[in-house]
Write a protein that holds these residues in place. Sequence first.
Motif, PDB file in Angstrom:
ATOM      1  N   TRP A   1       0.775  -1.185  -0.030  1.00 44.70           N
ATOM      2  CA  TRP A   1      -0.165   0.106  -0.121  1.00 44.70           C
ATOM      3  C   TRP A   1       0.881   1.252   0.015  1.00 44.70           C
ATOM      4  CZ3 TRP A   1      -0.696   4.111   3.597  1.00 44.70           C
ATOM      5  CH2 TRP A   1      -1.795   5.013   3.227  1.00 44.70           C
ATOM      6  N   LEU A   2       1.924   1.139   0.909  1.00 43.44           N
ATOM      7  CA  LEU A   2       2.703   2.585   0.960  1.00 43.44           C
ATOM      8  C   LEU A   2       3.460   2.623  -0.417  1.00 43.44           C
ATOM      9  CD1 LEU A   2       4.264   1.944   4.328  1.00 43.44           C
ATOM     10  CD2 LEU A   2       2.483   3.886   3.704  1.00 43.44           C
ATOM     11  N   GLU A   3       3.979   1.355  -0.772  1.00 43.16           N
ATOM     12  CA  GLU A   3       4.753   1.596  -2.288  1.00 43.16           C
ATOM     13  C   GLU A   3       3.684   2.046  -3.383  1.00 43.16           C
ATOM     14  OE1 GLU A   3       6.019  -2.355  -2.819  1.00 43.16           O
ATOM     15  OE2 GLU A   3       7.721  -2.104  -1.638  1.00 43.16           O
ATOM     16  N   GLU A   4       2.646   1.670  -3.233  1.00 46.32           N
ATOM     17  CA  GLU A   4       1.575   2.094  -4.380  1.00 46.32           C
ATOM     18  C   GLU A   4       1.237   3.651  -4.046  1.00 46.32           C
ATOM     19  OE1 GLU A   4      -3.141   1.645  -5.367  1.00 46.32           O
ATOM     20  OE2 GLU A   4      -2.125  -0.229  -4.800  1.00 46.32           O
ATOM     21  N   ALA A   5       1.243   4.013  -2.992  1.00 45.74           N
ATOM     22  CA  ALA A   5       0.961   5.535  -2.651  1.00 45.74           C
ATOM     23  C   ALA A   5       2.344   6.254  -3.216  1.00 45.74           C
ATOM     24  CB  ALA A   5       0.613   5.788  -1.241  1.00 45.74           C
ATOM     25  N   ALA A   6       3.244   5.729  -2.688  1.00 43.44           N
ATOM     26  CA  ALA A   6       4.715   6.466  -3.450  1.00 43.44           C
ATOM     27  C   ALA A   6       4.912   6.557  -4.586  1.00 43.44           C
ATOM     28  CB  ALA A   6       5.959   6.025  -2.670  1.00 43.44           C
ATOM     29  N   ALA A   7       4.358   5.407  -5.515  1.00 47.92           N
ATOM     30  CA  ALA A   7       4.280   5.429  -6.820  1.00 47.92           C
ATOM     31  C   ALA A   7       3.419   6.697  -7.636  1.00 47.92           C
ATOM     32  CB  ALA A   7       4.276   4.176  -7.491  1.00 47.92           C
ATOM     33  N   HIS A   8       2.201   6.626  -6.830  1.00 50.70           N
ATOM     34  CA  HIS A   8       1.210   7.584  -7.395  1.00 50.70           C
ATOM     35  C   HIS A   8       1.855   8.826  -7.206  1.00 50.70           C
ATOM     36  CE1 HIS A   8      -2.668   9.536  -8.054  1.00 50.70           C
ATOM     37  NE2 HIS A   8      -2.618   9.857  -7.041  1.00 50.70           N
ATOM     38  N   ALA A   9       2.137   9.263  -5.974  1.00 52.53           N
ATOM     39  CA  ALA A   9       2.811  10.542  -5.670  1.00 52.53           C
ATOM     40  C   ALA A   9       3.829  11.060  -6.664  1.00 52.53           C
ATOM     41  CB  ALA A   9       3.304  10.678  -4.281  1.00 52.53           C
ATOM     42  N   SER A  10       4.752  10.163  -6.913  1.00 54.95           N
ATOM     43  CA  SER A  10       5.988  10.510  -8.024  1.00 54.95           C
ATOM     44  C   SER A  10       5.435  10.642  -9.312  1.00 54.95           C
ATOM     45  CB  SER A  10       6.749   8.982  -7.953  1.00 54.95           C
ATOM     46  OG  SER A  10       7.755   9.145  -8.840  1.00 54.95           O
ATOM     47  N   LYS A  11       4.345   9.712  -9.843  1.00 55.99           N
ATOM     48  CA  LYS A  11       3.687   9.999 -10.892  1.00 55.99           C
ATOM     49  C   LYS A  11       3.192  11.271 -11.184  1.00 55.99           C
ATOM     50  CE  LYS A  11       2.957   5.149 -12.233  1.00 55.99           C
ATOM     51  NZ  LYS A  11       1.971   4.024 -12.214  1.00 55.99           N
ATOM     52  N   THR A  12       2.512  11.757 -10.201  1.00 61.54           N
ATOM     53  CA  THR A  12       1.585  13.044 -10.355  1.00 61.54           C
ATOM     54  C   THR A  12       2.150  14.122  -9.710  1.00 61.54           C
ATOM     55  OG1 THR A  12       0.976  12.735  -8.005  1.00 61.54           O
ATOM     56  CG2 THR A  12      -0.545  11.536  -9.863  1.00 61.54           C
ATOM     57  N   GLY A  13       3.570  13.938  -9.429  1.00 63.42           N
ATOM     58  CA  GLY A  13       4.333  15.171  -8.953  1.00 63.42           C
ATOM     59  C   GLY A  13       3.891  15.774  -7.688  1.00 63.42           C
ATOM     60  N   GLU A  14       3.002  15.036  -6.951  1.00 65.17           N
ATOM     61  CA  GLU A  14       2.562  15.697  -5.724  1.00 65.17           C
ATOM     62  C   GLU A  14       3.336  15.400  -4.563  1.00 65.17           C
ATOM     63  OE1 GLU A  14      -1.187  13.611  -4.821  1.00 65.17           O
ATOM     64  OE2 GLU A  14      -2.013  14.227  -6.761  1.00 65.17           O
ATOM     65  N   LEU A  15       3.519  16.383  -3.663  1.00 64.74           N
ATOM     66  CA  LEU A  15       4.373  16.027  -2.486  1.00 64.74           C
ATOM     67  C   LEU A  15       3.475  15.502  -1.255  1.00 64.74           C
ATOM     68  CD1 LEU A  15       6.592  19.471  -2.394  1.00 64.74           C
ATOM     69  CD2 LEU A  15       6.967  17.244  -3.374  1.00 64.74           C
ATOM     70  N   ALA A  16       3.938  14.658  -0.526  1.00 65.16           N
ATOM     71  CA  ALA A  16       3.280  14.003   0.636  1.00 65.16           C
ATOM     72  C   ALA A  16       3.445  14.970   1.608  1.00 65.16           C
ATOM     73  CB  ALA A  16       3.569  12.584   0.920  1.00 65.16           C
ATOM     74  N   ALA A  17       2.312  15.158   2.489  1.00 65.67           N
ATOM     75  CA  ALA A  17       2.339  15.836   3.673  1.00 65.67           C
ATOM     76  C   ALA A  17       2.072  14.881   4.908  1.00 65.67           C
ATOM     77  CB  ALA A  17       1.184  16.898   3.744  1.00 65.67           C
ATOM     78  N   TRP A  18       2.854  14.714   5.568  1.00 64.30           N
ATOM     79  CA  TRP A  18       2.586  13.681   6.727  1.00 64.30           C
ATOM     80  C   TRP A  18       2.445  14.562   8.152  1.00 64.30           C
ATOM     81  CZ3 TRP A  18       2.425   8.765   5.526  1.00 64.30           C
ATOM     82  CH2 TRP A  18       2.983   8.550   4.484  1.00 64.30           C
ATOM     83  N   VAL A  19       1.397  14.067   8.784  1.00 67.14           N
ATOM     84  CA  VAL A  19       0.943  14.687  10.086  1.00 67.14           C
ATOM     85  C   VAL A  19       0.926  13.714  11.233  1.00 67.14           C
ATOM     86  CG1 VAL A  19      -0.942  15.755  11.142  1.00 67.14           C
ATOM     87  CG2 VAL A  19      -0.629  16.321   8.889  1.00 67.14           C
ATOM     88  N   SER A  20       1.759  14.196  12.395  1.00 75.12           N
ATOM     89  CA  SER A  20       1.894  13.202  13.321  1.00 75.12           C
ATOM     90  C   SER A  20       0.904  13.618  14.249  1.00 75.12           C
ATOM     91  CB  SER A  20       3.011  13.629  14.071  1.00 75.12           C
ATOM     92  OG  SER A  20       3.279  13.073  15.231  1.00 75.12           O
ATOM     93  N   LEU A  21       0.069  12.854  14.749  1.00 75.61           N
ATOM     94  CA  LEU A  21      -1.152  12.958  15.759  1.00 75.61           C
ATOM     95  C   LEU A  21      -0.773  12.457  17.213  1.00 75.61           C
ATOM     96  CD1 LEU A  21      -4.025  11.323  13.806  1.00 75.61           C
ATOM     97  CD2 LEU A  21      -3.225  13.811  13.549  1.00 75.61           C
ATOM     98  N   ALA A  22       0.647  12.395  17.418  1.00 76.28           N
ATOM     99  CA  ALA A  22       1.203  12.164  18.659  1.00 76.28           C
ATOM    100  C   ALA A  22       0.664  13.188  19.798  1.00 76.28           C
ATOM    101  CB  ALA A  22       2.733  12.088  18.613  1.00 76.28           C
TER     102      ALA A  22
END
Length: 57
Positions: free
Chosen positions: A36-57
Motif C-alpha cells: 500500500w505504501l509503495e503504491e502511494a509513493a508511486a502515485h505521488a511520484s507519477k503525479t508530482g505531488e508532495l506527501a504531507a505527513w501529520v503526526s497525531l502524537a
Amino acid sequence: MLSKLENGKGYLEHALRVMDGLGLTMLVVAKAHAPWLEEAAAHASKTGELAAWVSLA
C-alpha cells in the motif's frame, strides 16, 4: 544479527547517521502494509505531488 544490534555491535546506528546526513529517513511497517505504501509513493511520484505527513502524537 539481532543479538549484534542488541549488544551495540551492529551497523544500524551508522546507517541511520548516513541516512540523516543525506536527508533520508527509514519507515518500518508491517510487511502487509508495504504494498500500500509503495503504491502511494508511486502515485505521488507519477503525479508530482508532495506527501504531507501529520503526526497525531
